[in-house]
Write an enzyme that holds these catalytic residues in place. Structure first.
Site, mmCIF file in Angstrom:
data_model
loop_
_atom_site.group_PDB
_atom_site.id
_atom_site.type_symbol
_atom_site.label_atom_id
_atom_site.label_comp_id
_atom_site.label_asym_id
_atom_site.label_seq_id
_atom_site.Cartn_x
_atom_site.Cartn_y
_atom_site.Cartn_z
ATOM 1 N N ASN A 10 0.823 -1.203 0.000
ATOM 2 C CA ASN A 10 0.000 0.000 0.000
ATOM 3 C C ASN A 10 0.857 1.253 0.000
ATOM 4 O OD1 ASN A 10 -2.472 -1.336 0.061
ATOM 5 N ND2 ASN A 10 -2.613 -1.287 2.289
ATOM 6 N N ILE A 11 0.324 2.282 -0.606
ATOM 7 C CA ILE A 11 0.899 3.616 -0.449
ATOM 8 C C ILE A 11 0.121 4.265 0.689
ATOM 9 C CG2 ILE A 11 1.579 5.740 -1.585
ATOM 10 C CD1 ILE A 11 2.572 2.999 -2.860
ATOM 11 N N GLY A 40 1.244 -6.518 4.203
ATOM 12 C CA GLY A 40 2.168 -7.427 3.537
ATOM 13 C C GLY A 40 3.557 -6.846 3.405
ATOM 14 N N ALA A 41 3.642 -5.645 2.869
ATOM 15 C CA ALA A 41 4.953 -4.999 2.694
ATOM 16 C C ALA A 41 5.636 -4.781 4.037
ATOM 17 C CB ALA A 41 4.793 -3.670 1.959
ATOM 18 N N ASN A 180 -4.696 -10.533 17.117
ATOM 19 C CA ASN A 180 -4.739 -9.672 18.291
ATOM 20 C C ASN A 180 -5.983 -10.034 19.102
ATOM 21 O OD1 ASN A 180 -6.973 -8.301 17.153
ATOM 22 N ND2 ASN A 180 -5.682 -6.677 16.300
ATOM 23 N N THR A 212 -1.742 -11.431 20.498
ATOM 24 C CA THR A 212 -1.129 -10.190 20.972
ATOM 25 C C THR A 212 -2.162 -9.343 21.702
ATOM 26 O OG1 THR A 212 -1.539 -9.066 18.859
ATOM 27 C CG2 THR A 212 0.569 -10.217 19.112
ATOM 28 N N GLY A 217 0.960 -7.269 26.504
ATOM 29 C CA GLY A 217 1.900 -8.321 26.152
ATOM 30 C C GLY A 217 1.385 -9.264 25.077
ATOM 31 N N ASP A 244 2.650 -5.561 12.598
ATOM 32 C CA ASP A 244 3.384 -6.156 11.470
ATOM 33 C C ASP A 244 4.840 -6.395 11.827
ATOM 34 O OD1 ASP A 244 1.058 -5.978 9.924
ATOM 35 O OD2 ASP A 244 1.544 -3.945 9.285
#
Length: 298
Positions: A10-11, A40-41, A180, A212, A217, A244
């Site tokens: 993504n940008i 992803g990136a 999460n 997460t 924690g 990420d």
């Protein structure tokens, strides 16, 4: 071992705002950045910075191909990223408040163009023991899981952003599921951490889990064992890529067969460092920075 990360690019259009914009409100931003992002990136960059071999599999609009250079400079192998001339890149509108909270609007764009050919071509180069990593910002997730499982590869999945469709995916084929607290509640129907853990183990007995909990924690659990790591206390600036970063560093340590406790601590340290800087991919620390931080915490 290598990771084949079928993930979004993504940008990120990041706006610093005094508070999240309200319905009908026009709000001025005191700062703006256009930076590399996408779960992803971000996770590919985190894996690379954790000194793990990672092949990113995805797509981007050809007009934004310069962002691929940023991924390469971080150490990501980008041979399986396709440039699309007729589809806009995925992008995100991100509001960041002074207390480091963020609000995100996503547009899928080129991230939704993964084809059977693209998947097969990338996985044809995978070797026994390699991993496939997925998030929920691309299409063809079930197809990728099925193909990777057929090839005997390890599969890790981070179902973010969480949608109802995740429950219909072949999650029993996963080696590792990272969620999460909110995602775990949506999957299990429970908001108590112990009940969440038991429900996940009962539903997917062959899978390893990481849950997460933000500032509280993170847990690692499977049928044989469990481990917990407290979050490190730091002054947060921007939490955009914290999760990420955690996933990339955890998977890197997990592949090295470090103990669950060591992998959680390594990932938690990396995540803590990431929130002390603004931005997504640019905030992800190096392995050396994480190592030095851990030494300072002893």
């Amino acid at each position: 071992m290598a990771v084949f990360n079928f993930g979004s690019i993504n940008i990120d259009h990041v706006y610093s705002v005094p508070h999240f914009v309200q319905p009908g409100e026009t709000l001025s931003s005191k700062d703006y950045q256009s930076i590399l992002g996408g779960k992803g990136a971000n996770q590919s960059v985190a894996l690379a910075k954790a000194e793990n071999d990672v092949f990113h599999v995805g797509a981007i609009g050809s007009s934004d191909a310069a962002f691929i250079t940023q991924m390469k400079s971080a150490g990501v192998n980008c041979a399986h990223i396709r440039e699309m001339s007729d589809v806009a890149s995925g992008h995100a509108i991100i509001q960041v408040t002074p207390d480091a909270e963020n609000s995100i609007i996503l547009f899928g764009g080129a991230n939704q163009t993964l084809s059977h050919d693209h998947i097969a071509t990338a996985l044809a180069t995978a070797k026994q023991g390699d991993w496939v990593l997925l998030q929920n910002e691309t299409n063809a997730i079930a197809d990728i899981i099925d193909k990777a499982h057929e090839l005997g590869l390890n599969i890790a999945f981070n179902p973010a952003p969480m949608t109802e469709s995740v429950k219909s995916l072949p999650l029993q084929k996963l080696s590792l599921l990272v969620v999460n607290e909110i995602e775990a509640e949506q999957l299990t129907g429970f908001n108590d951490i112990e009940k969440m853990k038991q429900a996940l183990l009962a539903a997917y007995p062959s899978t390893n889990f990481v849950v997460t909990l933000g500032k509280q924690g993170a847990w690692y659990i499977n049928q044989e064992t469990s481990a917990f790591c407290e979050a490190f206390k730091v002054k947060a600036v921007d939490t955009t890529a914290a999760g990420d970063t955690f996933i990339g560093f955890f998977l890197a340590a997990f592949q090295r067969q470090e103990s669950a406790e060591e992998a959680l601590r390594y990932a938690s340290a990396a995540s803590a460092l990431a929130v002390t800087k603004a931005g997504a991919a640019p905030s992800i620390p190096s392995a050396k920075e994480v190592h030095d931080f851990l030494i300072s915490q002893k």
